[in-house]
Design an enzyme around this catalytic site. Sequence first.
Site: not given
Length: 539
Positions: A172, A232, A408
Amino acid sequence: MTPTRSTTVSLALAAALALVPLGAAGATALPQPGPAAAPSGAAPAEATDRVVVKFRDGTVPGDLRDDVYAQAAARAGSGGLAETTTTADGAQVLRTGGLLAGAELEALTTALAQDPAVEYAAPDSLAATAAVPNDPSYTALQWSLWDDPAGLGMPAAWDLATGAGQTIAVVDTGITAHPDLDANVLPGYDFVSTAANGRDGDGWDADPSDEGDYPDAVLCPASPMPTTSTWHGTHTAGIAAADAGNGQGIAGVAPDARILPVRAVGACSLGYITDVAAGITWASGAAVPGVPANPNPATVINLSLGVPGQCPPVLQAAIDEALGRGIPVVVAAGNQGVDAAQSAPANCAGVISVAATDVSGALATYSNFGSVTLAAPGGDPYAQIVSTGNAGAQAPAGPAYTERNGTSMAAPAVSGAVALLRERSPELGVEEIRAALTGTARQAPGGCAPGCGAGIVDPVSALIEAQGGEPFSTGGGIGALHGQIAATAGEPRSRELCALGGTPCFQEFANGWIVWSAGTGARWTSALPAQWWMIGAAG
């Protein structure tokens, strides 16, 4: 349960993460440990909708017991009572007209016990699992983990496994320091190959810290991203394996698993597919030229990222390497509201691709669909997924909690479920893990007409199935009706699911559903209504 449906939220980025904009709540400061408010609709402490009555031997014939129940209910001022099952010692389990607690419950059991034919009367208490964590946001905000038709039912799963001994690689944007993660984080690696995109002055290195993915006027002048960083990787890591029982923040699906942060995405939420592939390869324990060997190979790899088009050969090769080493690869289906066959890595061979469902248990409107393995809660703009984050607007600052929605968010929930399975049944191979997840997944109660694969992942059922148990037993009013119409209904295809208030409840069978509500009792239906929370409302 709020009867709303999510609105379309998607962010199309070439070779970018499957991200969605930060919700209105944004980042919040770390809450202090302490009691949290109960979720809306939760049952009060000690509440139950059943009581147990044992008659003295030979005192009341079976056809006269209803008179005893009616008289006791009248004296207590409560609703009617109906027998559901008989216990091993011959006591009768009675369903009340709704949840009772405190003085109401005591009045009913006292009225029953006062009948000279009754040996004892007592509440059929709702036993709470010892695995419910004391993290404040679990109780207040983490609807996606609750034992509710839209949630994952994690308390029962945590009684069986917590992910101990497992390593979840999160490929990520990297990771930031956070007290809900730090104890579980292993040394990772940074595979962002260009200094500009990495914002760290070099290429590949041993520091997987997230330097911020806010848009850059030179690298992505037309980026549709907000001007803030998403953090994220920190968010997805928390969904999968945030620490639990530490009295702060949130709980992850696999709270005792280790997190292996692998940075492959940098500025503008962009990352080269070759860098992503190198990260997957390294995470799997395979050799990557010029990079030290990974001393902590993953037992599951999470990819909450996407690129339009067919699966690139270099990405497929890296996934094949991981699969060949017995490591499942879990990927986000994508947020474009199209068939997942149009997006990689969801269309790569061998992956477990995950669509997103919303707070009503329906396919989220932004989620890709169709060519997916299964689904998991990904939230919607009105009920997002809370997880670990960072308070920095662009560069890293202090730890925080953020709310997001997207596929996600759904993928790391499934990665956590894989970690639970691998702890409980370490002998399972990649395809056996897939079979355990898909064979026990349940249909989306709010509907998924375009296709959610096998359905919503159900970790506790998968764990029971993998151990050779029976995950779909029946009982109570639903079980009693099934006993009468078994030929029509067929075998159970899910466990019984109830709203947080205890009603309505429903269970899927081969040919339809049996639904139960406090107002109408149990009944058969060939299709579950999309607004399942309204079952029995008019009754």
